[in-house]
Design a protein around this motif. Structure first.
Motif, PDB file in Angstrom:
ATOM      1  N   ILE A 133       3.241 -33.148 -18.154  1.00  5.64           N
ATOM      2  CA  ILE A 133       2.678 -34.461 -17.813  1.00  5.64           C
ATOM      3  C   ILE A 133       2.979 -35.448 -18.933  1.00  5.64           C
ATOM      4  CG2 ILE A 133       0.463 -35.696 -17.656  1.00  5.64           C
ATOM      5  CD1 ILE A 133      -0.548 -33.270 -15.963  1.00  5.64           C
ATOM      6  N   ARG A 134       2.814 -34.975 -20.167  1.00  4.47           N
ATOM      7  CA  ARG A 134       3.068 -35.851 -21.301  1.00  4.47           C
ATOM      8  C   ARG A 134       4.530 -36.278 -21.353  1.00  4.47           C
ATOM      9  NH1 ARG A 134       1.365 -34.071 -27.331  1.00  4.47           N
ATOM     10  NH2 ARG A 134      -0.643 -33.762 -26.345  1.00  4.47           N
ATOM     11  N   GLN A 135       5.424 -35.373 -20.965  1.00  6.41           N
ATOM     12  CA  GLN A 135       6.860 -35.673 -21.022  1.00  6.41           C
ATOM     13  C   GLN A 135       7.333 -36.522 -19.845  1.00  6.41           C
ATOM     14  OE1 GLN A 135       8.355 -31.653 -21.188  1.00  6.41           O
ATOM     15  NE2 GLN A 135       8.390 -31.590 -23.428  1.00  6.41           N
ATOM     16  N   TRP A 136       6.526 -36.601 -18.788  1.00  5.72           N
ATOM     17  CA  TRP A 136       6.950 -37.298 -17.577  1.00  5.72           C
ATOM     18  C   TRP A 136       6.862 -38.806 -17.795  1.00  5.72           C
ATOM     19  CZ3 TRP A 136       9.524 -35.045 -13.895  1.00  5.72           C
ATOM     20  CH2 TRP A 136       9.663 -35.644 -12.654  1.00  5.72           C
ATOM     21  N   PRO A 137       7.815 -39.572 -17.244  1.00  5.10           N
ATOM     22  CA  PRO A 137       7.748 -41.024 -17.452  1.00  5.10           C
ATOM     23  C   PRO A 137       6.481 -41.637 -16.850  1.00  5.10           C
ATOM     24  CG  PRO A 137       9.776 -40.381 -16.302  1.00  5.10           C
ATOM     25  CD  PRO A 137       8.999 -39.148 -16.495  1.00  5.10           C
ATOM     26  N   ALA A 138       5.867 -42.506 -17.584  1.00  3.93           N
ATOM     27  CA  ALA A 138       4.660 -43.182 -17.108  1.00  3.93           C
ATOM     28  C   ALA A 138       5.025 -44.294 -16.129  1.00  3.93           C
ATOM     29  CB  ALA A 138       3.886 -43.770 -18.285  1.00  3.93           C
ATOM     30  N   ALA A 139       4.140 -44.514 -15.167  1.00  9.53           N
ATOM     31  CA  ALA A 139       4.327 -45.641 -14.238  1.00  9.53           C
ATOM     32  C   ALA A 139       3.973 -46.958 -14.935  1.00  9.53           C
ATOM     33  CB  ALA A 139       3.449 -45.444 -13.005  1.00  9.53           C
ATOM     34  N   GLN A 140       2.979 -46.859 -15.821  1.00 13.22           N
ATOM     35  CA  GLN A 140       2.466 -48.039 -16.513  1.00 13.22           C
ATOM     36  C   GLN A 140       2.861 -47.984 -17.980  1.00 13.22           C
ATOM     37  OE1 GLN A 140       0.475 -50.581 -15.370  1.00 13.22           O
ATOM     38  NE2 GLN A 140       0.847 -49.805 -13.319  1.00 13.22           N
ATOM     39  N   PRO A 141       3.531 -49.006 -18.492  1.00 11.44           N
ATOM     40  CA  PRO A 141       3.782 -49.015 -19.940  1.00 11.44           C
ATOM     41  C   PRO A 141       2.462 -49.076 -20.699  1.00 11.44           C
ATOM     42  CG  PRO A 141       4.365 -51.137 -18.959  1.00 11.44           C
ATOM     43  CD  PRO A 141       4.043 -50.203 -17.829  1.00 11.44           C
ATOM     44  N   VAL A 142       2.416 -48.390 -21.841  1.00  7.09           N
ATOM     45  CA  VAL A 142       1.181 -48.414 -22.653  1.00  7.09           C
ATOM     46  C   VAL A 142       1.042 -49.791 -23.289  1.00  7.09           C
ATOM     47  CG1 VAL A 142      -0.013 -47.441 -24.625  1.00  7.09           C
ATOM     48  CG2 VAL A 142       1.298 -45.954 -23.122  1.00  7.09           C
TER      49      VAL A 142
END
Lengths: 310, 310
Positions: free
Chosen positions: B301-310
């Motif tokens: 999950i941590r390695q997966w691209p986020a939908a929302q930029p931090v």
């Protein structure tokens, strides 16, 4: 016209205070760091879909003050954190007839307060609201606002009905529920998996937590464990609940939950309230919850002091 | 006097190259970013308990070069990462008689290479060594150096014996083992729990992973799952192995393992090699490994691209 005292009014307290004020109730607050600015200017809402929610408390108090105007409801809206003694926080502000209202997240979060202050009626409320603090005394209300409330551990008293009616009059949906603990279990089916997992994922959003390899299966396994513990406590839910929660989450654009945002901002997270209490209840029932246990312990490891500085 | 070619010599390759050089073997290297500096100055060890290990390769090659001096052993010491095609990396450097030697971490990491290059003898080696790169061509050897090696999937060939003898002659303990896969399972009992958990703990050290609430229980549960998968594959270990591993870890001062250090330095981690392959093997045996699965998936999950930029 009841008098409500909100202890430690953060964003949630400022929001529900505004709602009760609109209903014509008297609303006072106990503050620390924002005492001066709120005493002078009140709470300023720069945005809300409900119109201008800015309001001035009827009284603004701080530690050590004596409340001459007894409160019918003393409301606590703080986070539930291990090192926060909520009984001690509430005690100085309670008159003999004061009801306590907890508008807080988590499961089994009422017990510590009920044990510390057994002589007071205890109302538990679960809020669904997007509100945040942008500056001292300044807030933005983004979305929602509805809540469920009831007596702890169960029942609907006249005080609950009166409070719910005032909240409705103030412009939000407030549902008096006969079994508020069951409502907390229902909310936990989503929160207990997604919130701590987002922190383990270093601020993962819902898309990451559903689309990464194996992620949806993990979320389903975590939800199934929460449901098994709920069932052991006598709360059973429809068998399609997990499917519905996953489908509902997939319908929304990817977003970060409040625990993820707390983590990313360096604020403490409500780990025990959201997840730890469920794992403790599972242990009392001798129920194995290996997925929940792994998530919880990995976060406890992260919080534990390191032997070696990085 | 055999000729050894080390492909992509990082710290591990530079170390074992030095050892073989001390045994009088011819040792060449294939490099990318450090080609120039090593071609000019060789490898410089600024520290080693074994004395001065600095050495000059007999040949220094890079992509596209043609090897006229065929190698008896082609050694790969890279990390095992999902996006690295090790077969393609080795193929250009292999003569028909070349043996392949993998000095790499993880479990079931030989299969992809065996399938890509079935016509070559495949030697698998497990290294216990503390060596790190401090600048281009510059290294520090801190501790250990011993390794176990054997034919994949099993057996000890003459090539294995000759290589082990040369390594011993170079100054380290090299044990030829009849069942190198079993040795990898043994090493995995420690690595598969501790390495990924340290990353979930954002660089947690061994003290955090044993002393945080519930942590030792979690480590034991993870180890028990690894042992269950090993057993399904025909590798059984003494029942007191977990106790021994915990006691051994507690005896050492708290430290961060190599995966924790990779994570903290922003380098890729060998998640599939260390943990993912074990979970995949468990699935083939329809064995439930909920603790391992949760750790693995949280990292995915941590390695997966986020939908929302931090």
């Amino acid at each position: 016209m009841s008098h409500v005292l909100i202890v430690g009014a953060g964003a949630i307290g400022a929001f529900y205070g505004a709602i009760l004020k609109r209903a014509g109730w008297r609303v006072s607050v106990v503050l620390r760091s924002e005492y001066q600015v709120v005493a002078e200017y009140g709470f300023t809402f720069t945005h809300s879909p409900l119109g201008d929610l800015s309001w001035r408390p009827d009284g603004v108090y701080r530690d050590g003050d004596v409340l001459t105007d007894a409160a019918d409801y003393v409301v606590l809206t703080s986070k539930v954190l291990d090192d926060l003694d909520r009984g001690a926080l509430l005690r100085p502000w309670l008159a003999p007839h004061s009801r306590i209202v907890l508008i807080q997240n988590g499961l089994d979060i009422e017990r510590a307060v009920a044990e510390a202050l057994p002589q007071h009626e205890l109302i538990s409320a679960i809020a669904f609201v997007g509100v945040s603090r942008t500056a001292p005394g300044e807030l933005v209300h983004n979305s929602y606002g509805h809540l469920s409330l009831g007596c702890y551990p169960s029942g609907i008293s006249d005080s609950v009905t009166a409070l719910a009616q005032a909240l409705e009059q103030g412009g939000i949906a407030a549902k008096a529920v006969d079994n508020v603990v069951r409502e907390r279990w229902l909310k936990s089916v989503w929160n207990a998996p997604f919130n701590p997992l987002s922190v383990l994922g270093n601020g993962a959003d819902t898309v990451q937590m559903l689309d990464a390899p194996g992620a949806e299966s993990l979320v389903r396994a975590l939800m199934a464990e929460v449901l098994a513990v709920a069932s052991a406590e006598g709360h059973d839910f429809p068998p399609n609940l997990i499917d519905a929660q996953i489908a509902g989450t997939r319908k929304m654009p990817g977003y970060r939950n409040s625990m993820a945002l707390d983590y990313l901002a360096g604020r403490p997270i409500e780990l025990q309230a959201i997840l730890g209490n469920i794992v403790d209840i599972a242990a009392r029932h001798q129920l194995a919850v290996p997925h929940l246990q792994t998530v919880l312990t990995a976060l406890r490891i992260r919080q534990w002091p390191a032997a070696q500085p990085v």
